[in-house]
Motif scaffolding. Sequence first.
Motif, mmCIF file in Angstrom:
data_model
loop_
_atom_site.group_PDB
_atom_site.id
_atom_site.type_symbol
_atom_site.label_atom_id
_atom_site.label_comp_id
_atom_site.label_asym_id
_atom_site.label_seq_id
_atom_site.Cartn_x
_atom_site.Cartn_y
_atom_site.Cartn_z
ATOM 1 N N MET A 1 -20.519 79.699 -14.763
ATOM 2 C CA MET A 1 -20.980 78.543 -13.995
ATOM 3 C C MET A 1 -20.950 77.276 -14.843
ATOM 4 O O MET A 1 -20.507 76.223 -14.398
ATOM 5 N N THR B 1 -18.746 77.135 -11.050
ATOM 6 C CA THR B 1 -19.092 78.076 -9.985
ATOM 7 C C THR B 1 -20.599 78.045 -9.766
ATOM 8 O O THR B 1 -21.348 77.510 -10.581
ATOM 9 N N ASN B 2 -21.072 78.638 -8.685
ATOM 10 C CA ASN B 2 -22.501 78.579 -8.378
ATOM 11 C C ASN B 2 -22.973 79.922 -7.836
ATOM 12 O O ASN B 2 -22.153 80.808 -7.544
#
Length: 531
Positions: free
Chosen positions: A150, A155-156
């Motif tokens: 992340m 990204t999450n």
Amino acid sequence: MGQFEKPGRRPAFDYPDMVRESVGKALQDAKLAYGDVQQACVGYVYGDSTCGQRALYEVGLTGIPIYNVNNNCSTGSTALLLAKQLIEGGQADCILAVGFEKMDRGSLTSKYEDRTNPLDRHVQVMADSVGIEAAPMAPQMFGNAGKEHMQKYGTNPVHFAKIAYKNHKHSVNNPYSQFQTEYSLDEILGSPMVFDPLTKLQCCPTSDGSAAAILASEDFIHSRGLEGQAVEILGMEMVTDFNSTFQERSMMNMVVGYDMTKNAAERLYLKTGCRPSNVDVVELHDCFSANELITYEALGLCPPGKAGLLVDTGNNTYGGKYVINPSGGLISKGHPLGATGLAQCAELCWQLRGEAGKRQVPGAKLALQHNIGLGGAVVVGLYAMGFPRHSSQGDIHFNQTSTSLDKSSFKTSVIFDEIEKSLKEDGANWVKKVNGVYLFRVKNDKGEEGIWLVDAKNGNGKVVFGQEGDADVVLSVNDTDFFDLMLGKLNPQKAFFQGKLKVKGNLGLAMKLQEFQKTAAERYGTLTAKL
């Protein structure tokens, strides 16, 4: 395989019972008796020495060599790889690979406190890099790898949750899966937090279960008439830890085995001539959703940093570029450590044979497997139907056609002439060495396509121009590249990687093109010397 289930759900169901079930099903599927098995490789993590022998006592007592294998979570695929190598080495023609696990409930723990823990250096890296919190060690390690991704690529947590959503959804159609319940994305995100960003429904459970595979030589397959169902292991690679595992202090390298997986996959693609873009279906090691996402990039299914995009576009499920973990993966199917790699193998065989029922991936031709164990070992493998002309899933059919093209307008025409002469002189030997039917689609500089059918499988073989027919493999290439390839100026694997040589059908057979290459180069060299 047998159904994976919660540890202790059936109190009297012990590991010999599990193995009797999975091996019995494998033997039935292969139409064999246990007496046909010449050796066995048995994988398990939690158990005393020689559990492999005790497990197989329930199947038969035939005195065969039995090898006990333990390689953490990659144990099952390690047993499979060992069996494959024994076959290739000519040690036996029929070998059983089986894995099982009878586990304790709850998070994994070490069984021995009076000796060095094999993960001590891994834990030390985490302690030095991000610290250690009061949480189970495995999700903590993989959760930290997810955090690193992340931070590095943006990204999450939703990306990880989407993977778990997909895998739970896939498992609804898998009767062997420990969990067969579909959850909403909100339910997955809202389930109890195990270690940020991983919630409970993004973590694999501990499981009881067993899975098995029968491996056999090509001669054995022919002797038993099993061509219609035989799946070929095109290639399999194992890689263990590098210096980068510990020196770079990367949780993605140290826990998820990014470097190991990337190295193993690159070796596999190079040796088989396959590319990740050719893959249809994947079973990969998703002990946690973060692991699956990071592994997309390590396997080359997408560029580094683009795994989130792969998830968002749905290219990891039905209707997308790949179908990844159609079984439900470890997250939903379960993770009995010694059985996991062989359960992946079973799923991919069913997919390639068109026997996966409601979870069938349409037109699956090339399957990729990935299995990792911390401490550390990664195994990756590629599978395809071994004899696609004999299988309903793998056939390539063509209509009988003709062409008015003049073959002399193709530079490679002289190459096919030399192959034809060689077949006429020594066709029986060619058929023995190659045992395949090739359809070559060759485009010249005018954009015209010439078609050559080379049969090195039936009778003494033949070469036919301008007529299509049933083929095991189809190769598309332009005239000049094919001419250079056949004279040894262009490497077939390199040509495949560069997209100059396109292959449809039996990829393992395509690699036997090198047999034609040697002969064509030698004969054409002799011909030009005479001229």
